[in-house]
Design an enzyme around this catalytic site. Sequence first.
Site, PDB file in Angstrom:
ATOM      1  N   SER A 149       0.871  -1.239   0.044  1.00  0.00           N
ATOM      2  CA  SER A 149      -0.048   0.044  -0.029  1.00  0.00           C
ATOM      3  C   SER A 149       1.024   1.280  -0.032  1.00  0.00           C
ATOM      4  CB  SER A 149      -0.864   0.106   1.479  1.00  0.00           C
ATOM      5  OG  SER A 149      -1.327   1.282   1.427  1.00  0.00           O
ATOM      6  N   TYR A 162      -1.419  -0.798  10.682  1.00  0.00           N
ATOM      7  CA  TYR A 162      -1.502  -0.899   9.331  1.00  0.00           C
ATOM      8  C   TYR A 162      -0.135  -0.669   8.464  1.00  0.00           C
ATOM      9  CZ  TYR A 162      -3.573  -1.209   4.498  1.00  0.00           C
ATOM     10  OH  TYR A 162      -4.019  -1.433   3.247  1.00  0.00           O
TER      11      TYR A 162
HETATM   12  N1  LIG Z   1      -8.487  -0.403  -1.166  1.00  0.00           N
HETATM   13  C1  LIG Z   1      -7.546   0.089  -1.067  1.00  0.00           C
HETATM   14  O1  LIG Z   1      -7.653   1.520  -0.852  1.00  0.00           O
HETATM   15  C2  LIG Z   1      -6.085  -0.243  -0.882  1.00  0.00           C
HETATM   16  C3  LIG Z   1      -5.305   0.467  -0.673  1.00  0.00           C
HETATM   17  C4  LIG Z   1      -3.884  -0.041  -0.516  1.00  0.00           C
HETATM   18  C5  LIG Z   1      -3.743  -1.510  -0.590  1.00  0.00           C
HETATM   19  N2  LIG Z   1      -4.918  -2.237  -0.196  1.00  0.00           N
HETATM   20  C6  LIG Z   1      -4.766  -3.783  -0.027  1.00  0.00           C
HETATM   21  O2  LIG Z   1      -5.280  -4.464  -1.087  1.00  0.00           O
HETATM   22  C7  LIG Z   1      -5.560  -5.833  -0.863  1.00  0.00           C
HETATM   23  C8  LIG Z   1      -7.049  -6.014  -0.999  1.00  0.00           C
HETATM   24  O3  LIG Z   1      -7.972  -5.325  -0.319  1.00  0.00           O
HETATM   25  P1  LIG Z   1      -9.141  -4.747  -1.099  1.00  0.00           P
HETATM   26  O4  LIG Z   1      -9.045  -3.142  -1.231  1.00  0.00           O
HETATM   27  O5  LIG Z   1      -9.355  -5.453  -2.299  1.00  0.00           O
HETATM   28  O6  LIG Z   1     -10.226  -4.952  -0.086  1.00  0.00           O
HETATM   29  P2  LIG Z   1     -11.558  -6.114   0.281  1.00  0.00           P
HETATM   30  O7  LIG Z   1     -12.486  -6.033  -0.921  1.00  0.00           O
HETATM   31  O8  LIG Z   1     -12.100  -5.905   1.575  1.00  0.00           O
HETATM   32  O9  LIG Z   1     -10.658  -7.649   0.167  1.00  0.00           O
HETATM   33  C9  LIG Z   1      -9.956  -8.148   1.159  1.00  0.00           C
HETATM   34  C10 LIG Z   1      -9.937  -9.521   0.536  1.00  0.00           C
HETATM   35  O10 LIG Z   1      -9.191 -10.395   1.586  1.00  0.00           O
HETATM   36  C11 LIG Z   1     -10.114 -11.645   1.958  1.00  0.00           C
HETATM   37  N3  LIG Z   1      -9.784 -12.070   3.455  1.00  0.00           N
HETATM   38  C12 LIG Z   1      -9.619 -11.424   4.437  1.00  0.00           C
HETATM   39  N4  LIG Z   1      -9.546 -12.104   5.556  1.00  0.00           N
HETATM   40  C13 LIG Z   1      -8.991 -13.112   5.032  1.00  0.00           C
HETATM   41  C14 LIG Z   1      -8.422 -14.629   5.659  1.00  0.00           C
HETATM   42  N5  LIG Z   1      -8.436 -14.477   6.981  1.00  0.00           N
HETATM   43  N6  LIG Z   1      -8.289 -15.351   4.858  1.00  0.00           N
HETATM   44  C15 LIG Z   1      -8.214 -15.484   3.422  1.00  0.00           C
HETATM   45  N7  LIG Z   1      -8.775 -14.360   2.789  1.00  0.00           N
HETATM   46  C16 LIG Z   1      -9.080 -13.477   3.556  1.00  0.00           C
HETATM   47  C17 LIG Z   1     -11.529 -11.306   1.905  1.00  0.00           C
HETATM   48  O11 LIG Z   1     -12.237 -12.371   1.627  1.00  0.00           O
HETATM   49  P3  LIG Z   1     -13.031 -13.218   2.755  1.00  0.00           P
HETATM   50  O12 LIG Z   1     -13.629 -12.223   3.728  1.00  0.00           O
HETATM   51  O13 LIG Z   1     -14.116 -13.909   1.979  1.00  0.00           O
HETATM   52  O14 LIG Z   1     -12.262 -13.886   3.221  1.00  0.00           O
HETATM   53  C18 LIG Z   1     -11.347 -10.141   0.652  1.00  0.00           C
HETATM   54  O15 LIG Z   1     -11.431 -10.823  -0.498  1.00  0.00           O
HETATM   55  C19 LIG Z   1      -5.171  -5.732   0.892  1.00  0.00           C
HETATM   56  O16 LIG Z   1      -4.087  -6.249   1.151  1.00  0.00           O
HETATM   57  C20 LIG Z   1      -5.250  -4.279   1.083  1.00  0.00           C
HETATM   58  O17 LIG Z   1      -4.237  -3.937   2.353  1.00  0.00           O
HETATM   59  C21 LIG Z   1      -6.060  -1.835  -0.553  1.00  0.00           C
END
Ligand SMILES: NC(=O)c1ccc[n+]([C@@H]2O[C@H](COP(=O)([O-])OP(=O)(O)OC[C@H]3O[C@@H](n4cnc5c(N)ncnc54)[C@H](OP(=O)(O)O)[C@@H]3O)[C@@H](O)[C@H]2O)c1
Length: 254
Positions: A149, A162
Amino acid sequence: MTRRLEGTVALVTGASSGIGEATARALAAEGAAVALVARRTDRIESLARELSKNSGRALAITTDVTVEQQARDAVDRAARELGRLDIVINNAGVMLLGPIEGAPLEEWERMVHLNVLGVLYVAHAALPHLLRAAEQGPRHVSDIVNISSVAGRSARAGAGVYNLTKFGVGAFSESLRQEITRRHLRVALVEPGAVATELTEHLRPEILEQTKAMFADAESLHAEDIAETIAFIVTRPRRMAINEVLVRPTEQVR
Ligand SMILES: NC(=O)c1ccc[n+]([C@@H]2O[C@H](COP(=O)([O-])OP(=O)(O)OC[C@H]3O[C@@H](n4cnc5c(N)ncnc54)[C@H](OP(=O)(O)O)[C@@H]3O)[C@@H](O)[C@H]2O)c1
C-alpha cells in the site's frame, strides 16, 4: 488477441472481493487457470462458475490464510488440481485504522495475522511450486506479487499498525527478491493508494467517517486499475522484472 497467460496457473488470495476479485478476472482473461482463495465460499464459487464459463478453468478454495495449515493446503491443492503454480497474488489484507492510543488490541492482532502471517504462510507454501515452475514450466519464469500500500511507504498518524504490516510486506519482498531472483522467480510489490473496495467496511464507524472526509474530494481508483497493473507485471518477458509499483489516484496527494 493472444492470451498471454495461456497454460499458466495462478492463485489469488482475497479473491472474493475488491482487488483480488478483479485480478482473478484479469488473469483468467489472459488465459490463466485461477485458484480463488478466500473465506466466503459463495463469492468465490460464483466467481469460479463465471470464469469457467467465459475463459477456462477456475477453482474455488475456501481458506482462512491466517491458519498455516489451511494456507498450505490451499496452495498445494491449487498446484495438484490445476497442474502447476506459476503465479501467486498475495493480496488478502485488512486495514483497521485509528489512533494507537487506546486502540482495540483485537484490531492489531487481526492485521498482523492477516497482512503479515497470512502473506508469509502463503509465500512459504508457494515457493517450492513457484521455483519448480520457473525451472521446468513453459515460461521458465514465475511470479509472486505481494500487495502492500501507499501505507507501506510512508507512515501517518492514525495508521500505525497498518503501516507496520505493510512496511513489513515491503521489507520481506525485497529480501525474498534478492534470494531467488537468479532462479527466475520474480517478486513484485504493488502499492495502491485509495481504491474503492470493501476494505473500509471493517473500520469502526467514527474512524470510517474521518477516513471518508479525508478522501471526500478525490476520485478513487477502481479495483480493475490495480488488476490491470498486476496483469501487466506478470505478462512481461522473462528478462524483465517489475519489482515495485506505486499507483495512486491522480488526486491523492499523500
Ligand atoms: N482498497 C484500498 O484502498 C487499498 C489500498 C492499498 C492497499 N490495499 C490492499 O489491497 C488488498 C486487497 O484489499 P481490497 O481493497 O480489495 O479489500 P477487500 O475488498 O476488503 O478485500 C479483502 C480480501 O481479503 C480476504 N480475506 C480477509 N481475511 C481473510 C482470511 N483470513 N483468509 C483469506 N482471505 C481473507 C477477503 O475475503 P473473505 O472475507 O471472503 O475471506 C477479501 O477477498 C489488501 O491487502 C489491502 O491492504 C487496498
